[in-house]
Design an enzyme around this catalytic site. Structure first.
Site, PDB file in Angstrom:
ATOM      1  N   GLN A  38      45.677  36.349  48.751  1.00 12.90           N
ATOM      2  CA  GLN A  38      45.258  37.661  48.248  1.00 12.90           C
ATOM      3  C   GLN A  38      44.451  38.360  49.333  1.00 12.90           C
ATOM      4  OE1 GLN A  38      42.378  39.458  44.795  1.00 12.90           O
ATOM      5  NE2 GLN A  38      42.850  37.301  44.712  1.00 12.90           N
ATOM      6  N   CYS A  68      39.581  44.773  42.649  1.00 15.48           N
ATOM      7  CA  CYS A  68      38.223  44.256  42.796  1.00 15.48           C
ATOM      8  C   CYS A  68      37.209  45.403  42.776  1.00 15.48           C
ATOM      9  CB  CYS A  68      38.084  43.471  44.094  1.00 15.48           C
ATOM     10  SG  CYS A  68      36.454  42.724  44.277  1.00 15.48           S
TER      11      CYS A  68
END
Length: 105
Positions: A38, A68
């Protein structure tokens, strides 16, 4: 056990500069046969370079982090901050898909 696993978020820029913490997040544990990396990036060139490093480390695919919300990511225009500029995000995803040796999600 899980059929597929995903590593922690990796800051692509620091990974490409050789940061040891980011390199450690890229390592695929031996017991995990289907592992994804990721990455957090907002630039095509550094994202593609991170995808190449992910392939070399044994990742099966790369996931672009677009969710995020932590300040460390959003202050740099990464993570969920990418969602504020959909046209730029589309260009980024297109460039990563085109340049990556791995599938990109």
């Amino acid at each position: 056990g899980a059929d597929a696993t995903m590593g922690e978020m990796i800051f692509a820029r620091q990974l490409c500069k050789g940061d040891r913490r980011e390199q450690a997040r890229l390592r695929r544990p031996e017991a995990e046969t289907l592992f994804g990396a990721q990455i957090a990036t907002n630039q095509i060139s550094e994202g593609v370079a991170a995808c190449v490093l992910a392939e070399e480390a044994g990742a099966a695919w790369v996931d672009l982090n677009c969710g995020c919300p932590i300040y460390e990511a959003t202050r740099r225009g990464l993570g969920s901050a990418l969602l504020r500029k959909p046209a730029k995000l589309a260009r980024l995803v297109g460039g990563l898909v085109e340049g990556s040796p791995l599938p990109v999600s």
